[in-house]
Design an enzyme around this catalytic site. Structure first.
Site, short mmCIF file in Angstrom:
data_model
loop_
_atom_site.label_atom_id
_atom_site.label_comp_id
_atom_site.label_asym_id
_atom_site.label_seq_id
_atom_site.Cartn_x
_atom_site.Cartn_y
_atom_site.Cartn_z
N ASP A 68 0.83 -1.36 0.00
CA ASP A 68 0.19 -0.08 -0.09
C ASP A 68 0.77 1.35 0.07
OD1 ASP A 68 0.59 -1.06 2.74
OD2 ASP A 68 -0.62 0.73 3.43
N GLU A 133 0.02 -0.82 5.83
CA GLU A 133 1.11 -0.43 6.76
C GLU A 133 0.85 0.95 6.75
OE1 GLU A 133 5.12 1.30 8.20
OE2 GLU A 133 3.96 1.76 6.12
#
Length: 375
Positions: A68, A133
């Site tokens: 991400d 994250e």
């Protein structure tokens, strides 16, 4: 156009803003399965994660990272589209170029070369990858770690691909991180007309001396591995917006970045002591994002230092500065953990980029680390 650069570009094209993985992990998985990895997909809520492993014996060398990326910000402020990788003046531009799609691509290509050369290598190679994250980190790495811990599956050496380099690739390895503790403080007063202050109680005035004391507090002096603990206010809010009303409450949000000289509990206790000494009526809600963690100099840090020296001719320094990372979760099951990746100067910014030359060198360093740790 190297294999690592091509894969980095392929991953950048996928709009994987947290928690959307956008297909990044499936591209990684296909290449890992092709070289003999067993892959366990672990989706929780909206978050894609996977645990991949090649080998059944120790030591286990794990690469960890996230697919991400943070939002792009205004598209018209980018010099090229953030999800269309573009090379200019020796740099590859795109959201996630440095944080951390170059590292993900380098994981894959370094492993492919290592396995091709050493198909019967000793020990095990693993990957722990999440798509959360940059977000709340609730259904990401911590969920995978919980599952591995529950079945007694441990990691000997973990390399997290965070962008740790400051000026040139290889100058900095993170062997620990500070803890992060946030507070949401609500101080209660009495709302009233600003012309009749004797009938009200202004919470802004009440909290100001306590904030000054908190700001002046020397929490600790740090230690050999960590800088001193810091306390910073991030938000203050009071009032209705009208200029003739004394507010009834004042809200303050603050954060500690703390060293191993403190625990979250000792910091909480000291804050409450100071607030109570000022006789405040207040509520205080705490959020612990992560405790400090540290890997002492050892086999992993030496292997990374040696690999960087071999590939880049650079003497790496160990550091614990910067924000938090998913290393705070993985350290629970990892005997040694360190973070290493590209230069971090452009991360989370407009026109995020990574030096093209450094992408393949990063892959070379990861491959050298595998050799130094497993052979």
């Amino acid at each position: 156009m190297t294999n690592t650069l091509m894969l980095t570009e392929e991953l950048i094209r996928l709009d994987s803003v947290t928690p959307n993985d956008a297909g990044c992990q499936e591209r990684m998985i296909a290449r890992l399965e092709a070289v003999g990895f067993t892959v366990e997909r672990m989706r929780h809520g909206d978050v894609d994660n996977f645990w991949a492993r090649r080998g059944t014996s120790g030591p286990v060398v794990c690469f960890a990272g996230h697919t991400d990326v943070v939002p792009t910000g205004p598209l018209d402020k980018w010099d090229s589209h953030p999800f269309e990788p573009t090379i200019r003046n020796g740099y590859l531009f795109g959201r996630g170029a440095a944080d951390m799609k170059a590292s993900l691509a380098a994981f894959i290509t370094s492993i492919e070369r290592f396995v091709a050369q050493h198909p019967d290598h000793p020990g095990s190679i693993a990957l722990l990858i999440t798509s959360d994250e940059e977000g709340s980190a609730i259904d990401g790495t911590v969920r995978v770690v919980d599952a591995l811990e529950a079945r007694g599956e441990l990691i000997d050496y973990c390399i997290v691909g965070e962008p740790t380099s400051n000026h040139v690739l290889g100058d900095t390895i993170k062997n620990g991180r500070r803890g992060s503790l946030s507070g949401h403080l609500i101080v209660h007063g009495i709302q009233g007309h600003i012309a009749y202050p004797h009938l009200a109680k202004n919470p802004v005035h009440l909290i100001a001396p306590a904030l000054a004391e908190l700001a002046a507090e020397e929490w600790d002096q740090g230690n050999h591995h960590f800088p001193p603990t810091s306390w910073q206010v991030s938000n203050v809010h009071a009032g209705t917006g009208a200029t003739n009303i004394i507010p009834g409450t004042c809200e303050v949000k603050f954060n500690f970045r703390f060293s191993t000289e403190h625990t979250a509990e000792t910091l909480k206790d000291r804050v409450h002591q100071i607030l109570d000494a000022h006789g405040l009526a207040y509520e205080l809600h705490w959020t612990l994002s992560g405790n400090p963690f540290l890997t002492e100099e050892g086999a992993l840090t030496r292997a990374l230092e040696r690999s960087i020296k071999q590939v880049m001719g650079v003497e790496a320094e160990l550091s614990t500065t910067g924000g938090t990372s998913d290393g705070r979760f993985i350290k629970r099951i990892a005997r040694e953990l360190a973070e290493f990746g590209p230069v971090n100067a452009s991360i989370h910014k407009l026109n995020e980029c990574v030096e093209v030359h450094a992408i393949e060198r990063l892959s070379d360093i990861y491959e050298a680390a595998l050799k130094n740790l497993l052979l």
